[in-house]
Design a protein around this motif. Structure first.
Motif, PDB file in Angstrom:
ATOM      1  N   GLY A   8      -9.053  -5.990   9.929  1.00 18.43           N
ATOM      2  CA  GLY A   8      -8.354  -5.909   8.645  1.00 18.43           C
ATOM      3  C   GLY A   8      -9.154  -5.038   7.691  1.00 18.43           C
ATOM      4  O   GLY A   8     -10.075  -5.503   7.037  1.00 18.43           O
ATOM      5  N   VAL A   9      -8.779  -3.749   7.641  1.00 17.91           N
ATOM      6  CA  VAL A   9      -9.573  -2.767   6.881  1.00 17.91           C
ATOM      7  C   VAL A   9      -9.679  -3.161   5.413  1.00 17.91           C
ATOM      8  O   VAL A   9     -10.776  -3.258   4.852  1.00 17.91           O
ATOM      9  CB  VAL A   9      -8.960  -1.362   7.017  1.00 17.91           C
ATOM     10  N   THR A  10      -8.546  -3.401   4.782  1.00 20.46           N
ATOM     11  CA  THR A  10      -8.578  -3.695   3.350  1.00 20.46           C
ATOM     12  C   THR A  10      -9.161  -5.083   3.085  1.00 20.46           C
ATOM     13  O   THR A  10      -9.776  -5.326   2.053  1.00 20.46           O
ATOM     14  CB  THR A  10      -7.172  -3.548   2.731  1.00 20.46           C
TER      15      THR A  10
ATOM     16  N   VAL B 107     -14.163   2.971  -1.051  1.00 18.54           N
ATOM     17  CA  VAL B 107     -14.713   1.931  -0.172  1.00 18.54           C
ATOM     18  C   VAL B 107     -13.878   1.865   1.113  1.00 18.54           C
ATOM     19  O   VAL B 107     -14.429   1.816   2.223  1.00 18.54           O
ATOM     20  CB  VAL B 107     -14.738   0.564  -0.890  1.00 18.54           C
ATOM     21  N   ILE B 108     -12.572   1.888   0.961  1.00 18.78           N
ATOM     22  CA  ILE B 108     -11.683   1.837   2.131  1.00 18.78           C
ATOM     23  C   ILE B 108     -11.994   2.991   3.083  1.00 18.78           C
ATOM     24  O   ILE B 108     -12.101   2.816   4.295  1.00 18.78           O
ATOM     25  CB  ILE B 108     -10.205   1.878   1.687  1.00 18.78           C
TER      26      ILE B 108
ATOM     27  N   GLN C  13      -3.619   2.143  10.240  1.00 18.00           N
ATOM     28  CA  GLN C  13      -2.299   2.376   9.659  1.00 18.00           C
ATOM     29  C   GLN C  13      -1.912   1.236   8.718  1.00 18.00           C
ATOM     30  O   GLN C  13      -2.429   0.119   8.831  1.00 18.00           O
ATOM     31  CB  GLN C  13      -1.304   2.501  10.841  1.00 18.00           C
ATOM     32  N   THR C  14      -1.036   1.544   7.802  1.00 22.26           N
ATOM     33  CA  THR C  14      -0.502   0.551   6.873  1.00 22.26           C
ATOM     34  C   THR C  14       0.327  -0.476   7.633  1.00 22.26           C
ATOM     35  O   THR C  14       1.066  -0.129   8.543  1.00 22.26           O
ATOM     36  CB  THR C  14       0.392   1.253   5.840  1.00 22.26           C
TER      37      THR C  14
ATOM     38  N   GLU D 184       1.237  -5.830   1.935  1.00 22.33           N
ATOM     39  CA  GLU D 184       0.965  -4.492   2.471  1.00 22.33           C
ATOM     40  C   GLU D 184      -0.544  -4.341   2.579  1.00 22.33           C
ATOM     41  O   GLU D 184      -1.266  -4.586   1.615  1.00 22.33           O
ATOM     42  CB  GLU D 184       1.565  -3.424   1.542  1.00 22.33           C
ATOM     43  N   PHE D 185      -1.017  -3.977   3.742  1.00 18.20           N
ATOM     44  CA  PHE D 185      -2.461  -3.849   3.940  1.00 18.20           C
ATOM     45  C   PHE D 185      -2.733  -2.807   5.015  1.00 18.20           C
ATOM     46  O   PHE D 185      -1.812  -2.316   5.664  1.00 18.20           O
ATOM     47  CB  PHE D 185      -3.078  -5.206   4.317  1.00 18.20           C
TER      48      PHE D 185
END
Lengths: 579, 579
Positions: A454-456, A49-50, A136-137, A154-155
């Motif tokens: 915010g991807v996650t 999904v990410i 990026q993280t 962490e995201f």
């Protein structure tokens, strides 16, 4: 994909620390796995999904002339000290020392690094505009991480930074990003809303938040159903009431209200509408003079009894920056009474009254009498007390308020913030001396904008918006798989096996992201897994159906299955996916 | 891609801290930008190469049944303490504390986390085998970061971890990964070699390194041109010399060799071949008894004068684990002479002589006489001194040595390590109690393998292998762009502009990754940029050529351009790319 070559791990029950639906369902569907507080491993199902979310973002960012690079996670403290964020960010900034004792930040965003890149790379206005982004993280050491990917430490974030030669250019770059975000969230298949946000110093429409609409959202979104107006609660303006203030009709009366300190109880005691009461909030602002002596100024804020204070708006009133609630001791000292009985009429000392626009428009209102156990009724501006020194918008809007654009009445819904576009101006370029030579050969600071997604967090927000009691319902564009094939007794029936393989190949050939569940589970367990995981389209291949010339199609939101002939199924699926 | 919408930043000169060619060229071509010691921003041009490398790795990993997930960067110290690596890794492990004082590692690899994932997810042998991988940022706090991406601190790595029920299964998984790596490096278009590596406790062929061949490589690779044998220098076995030891022909003679402590100078002084000399190396092993008393054992290692000691091999000799060189004081105390004059004949105290296989085969050799200023010549085993207590392989092989497989003579070349496959066995699963229930319902530790590829290092290695005085020469599969179109005077010539756009669209339509340089540079500057950046195929579109019915094609390694008709160019390019 074949399920036997993938990793599927579902749970009947969510762990007890999963407080919200999206967190519970992601844990149960085996999308994420907790490693530590606010730190998750993205399991194979979640990572798919990410990756789909990232691919859509990347595609639209590239189309919008974004240029992808990748900035490091570990960033030297010196850069963060240049902008002052090393101190300003406090404990949220994760700091690390290397073997030589040098300090670094683990990036929460990358304004400093991109500005450092650009100040050495950009010499002339001819090189502008530019928009760099990376996916990026990030790490933010939240005080209380929770809600799974919604408030993790962490995201993954997409952050973009635009650089322009002047304000107009920056605003054009901002508009390009705003439009790209609109396309991105549309492609995610989510109901979303872009709302104007407060952006402090710059003001105006210099900042918008993108929210996924969900009942469980943390944020209240204000919008006008009959116009384009939309803002978050902090930024939504409450207009002054229309028309003239009604004339006074009642006499000022001091009324006994023993042990009745809240507007709600006062209204109940007096048998009046809460909207007829005024609540008084005592604020104090401390200022430190050159001689380091602290001076206190006291303000009396007036709000209609049924309204809520908007702290951001209060902070913008002249003289109220840095305000705080007065303490009980201060109230006693300044006003000579206890909280709950304050009011603008007959104060002991001269005090600055700051009235909300609505309050300034009220007549025959009820307020504290500055005497414990008593309220005034029938209070009126001008007659019983001077007009308020300051009238300002101090409150949160409520549904039904007039839209600031005059095009209708406001409505309110809940949202989850997943994107933010921001006109930064020259704040970073000035502190980091990031200049370019303009047409006249003179150095000027770069005009910047910054743009985050915010991807996650998208995963959590998508689920909060799309779930039922069986599990997740992914929009097709970001589902881990678009279609799942569920063969019944593949190991027993050659016919089922053959038809499954044929269909699997045909769907793959048509570019469909399909998984075939060849794990040999019983139908009930198999269906429950895929309903929990939330794959939008399911095809059941059974011997009985095949002999009747049909496959069973069921969309994730469908109550019942539809029979479809094997020859027609690929076109049928494509039709369903195009909807 | 259009160059005007991309970010190209080339430099005439490399920064002074760029010591090696790949670092210099990556900086000059604008592929990377230094942020801090061993920390780089991957600039847009460099990131394109990284993404292509990642895509090839991901594709082959998926084909080899690898399942992708993503493990966090910030990992709780507790997991690292379970395996002891929290201590063992020393300063190389970057450690960080959160706001609550809890400790974390920034991942250098992820054995602990994946083992933690698997120990909670895997219950039964039925779930095995499994192979999880991720492509993730790593951090290693190198003492002396250098060489750009070759020895950075923050870098990207693909690490995979296989889990099997038994040794045979693990070895099968290892073979699958070995083959996948071979396909990956082949697809990169690089000359590479897989060599057997030493893997300590497990031994055998339980570990292979994948090296990109380059003159500038840090590692010596040993291989047999006429067979499959290949190993790194640490692991390559030096066989005993063939045949019987030659009979003694000379008498033992004590010869004055004042101030002549090295074999090279002894050979010169005596006018003999260096291969006739034996060098003596004094080693000490300290052991601490139960009473905490330290006991020292002394060993005399013998190596042919022209051979090099192999420390890994020495450490494997019984009794020599934990050895160190004896100090000058210890040598004086034990042997009664100074370093440079030691030898096996007539030692003061009984000493364990450990001879290299070659030395054990020598006759009439020259060695120190345990008397400062004197060597023996004509020394012979058995006659002048007892046969050595231990004979072992102690030396690095040299070119021309017999291949251990008996299939020819060894050759040596230089390589850059970019991949490593490793049979881990149960080291991690035992310390972390990662078990599964076997067919008999009994818990057994998981058999693990781990498999790494240094993603960002590939870029440096590819350049070290492929460059000339103009710049980088990327293999097409990992080049930032496959083809660059260089229009001459696009702004002046409508014909050039039209033909360029046509060709750009045609190549894109054919799936070619093409960039058109629409920056309007002069031809010299434009060509120099693309030669530096290293795009493998260039097409020049000029008005004069077009009027003659041709475009100019030049491959990056070609000395001259080739005229190709516009109609034929797409097929021509496809032909070039297929080579």
């Amino acid at each position: 994909m074949r399920a036997s070559r993938f990793f599927i791990s579902t749970l009947k029950d969510a762990p007890s620390d999963a407080e919200i639906v999206s967190h519970q369902l992601m844990m149960r569907a085996g999308m994420i796995k907790r490693l530590g507080s606010g730190i998750y491993t993205y399991m194979p199902m979640g990572l798919r999904v990410i990756r789909k979310v990232e691919a859509i973002i990347r595609d639209e960012m590239n189309k919008a002339a974004g240029i992808e690079l990748l900035m490091p996670l570990v960033q030297p403290a010196e850069l963060w000290q240049e902008t002052g964020r090393w101190t300003k960010m406090g404990d949220e900034l994760m700091r690390v020392k290397d073997r030589h004792g040098r300090e670094y930040a683990i990036q929460p965003t990358s304004e400093e690094v991109i500005t450092d890149v650009v100040r050495t790379e950009i010499k002339s206005y001819r090189q502008l505009p530019l928009n760099f982004y990376h996916i990026q993280t990030k790490f933010r050491d939240e005080r209380r991480p929770r809600f799974g990917l919604m408030r993790g430490r962490e995201f993954t974030m997409k952050d973009a930074y635009s650089f322009d030669r002047d304000l107009a250019g920056m605003q054009a770059s901002y508009k390009v990003m705003f439009d790209a975000y609109t396309r991105i969230f549309t492609r995610f298949g989510l109901k979303f809303r872009a709302v104007a946000a407060d952006n402090g110093a710059i003001g105006g429409s210099g900042s918008h938040e993108f929210h996924v609409i969900a009942h469980t959202g943390e944020d209240a979104l204000v919008y006008c159903p009959t116009s384009d107006y939309a803002a978050n609660m902090e930024a939504a303006e409450a207009l002054p009431p229309a028309g003239e203030r009604p004339a006074a009709a009642q006499a000022l009366t001091k009324t006994a209200t023993p042990d009745t300190v809240k507007c709600e109880t006062v209204a109940a005691l007096l048998g009046i509408d809460l909207a007829q009461t005024v609540k008084t909030i005592a604020l104090t602002v401390e200022t430190t003079g050159k001689d380091e002596k602290v001076t206190k100024q006291h303000f009396m804020l007036l709000l209609r009894g049924d309204h809520e204070l908007n702290d951001i708006k209060v902070g913008k009133v002249a003289g109220l920056a840095g305000h705080r609630f007065s303490t009980e001791a201060e109230i006693l000292e300044v006003y000579g009474t206890i909280p709950g009985y304050l009011g603008p009429i007959g104060t002991r000392a001269p005090v600055t009254v700051v009235a909300d626009r609505t309050v300034a428009h009220m007549s025959d209102f009820v307020c504290g009498a500055n005497d414990a156990g008593f309220h005034y009724t029938g209070a009126n501006w001008g007659r019983d007390v001077a007009e308020p020194a300051i009238v300002a918008d101090l409150r949160n809007v409520v549904a039904g308020d007039a839209s600031p654009d005059g095009q209708g009445a406001l409505a309110i819904e809940r949202g989850i913030e997943v994107g933010h576009v921001f006109q930064l101006g020259t704040a970073y370029s000035e502190s980091m001396k990031a200049t370019f030579l303009d047409e006249n050969g003179k150095p000027a600071p770069l005009q910047m904008g910054c743009y985050g997604i915010g991807v996650t967090r998208i995963l959590g927000a998508a689920i909060e918006q799309n779930f039922d009691d069986k599990g997740i319902i992914w929009p097709a564009s970001i589902a881990p798989f678009e279609v799942v094939l569920c063969p019944m007794g593949m190991d027993r029936s050659e016919l089922v096996k053959e038809e499954t393989e044929k269909l699997y190949a045909a769907l793959q050939g048509a570019g469909v992201d399909v998984i075939v569940d060849d794990r040999g589970l019983r139908p009930g367990a198999m269906f429950a897994d895929w309903e929990l995981i939330g794959v939008p389209h399911r095809i059941v291949i059974g011997e009985r159906g095949l002999k009747e010339g049909k496959l069973e199609y069921q969309g994730r939101r469908d109550a019942e299955a539809t029979g479809v002939a094997p020859d027609a199924i690929v076109a049928f699926i494509q039709g369903q996916m195009a909807q």
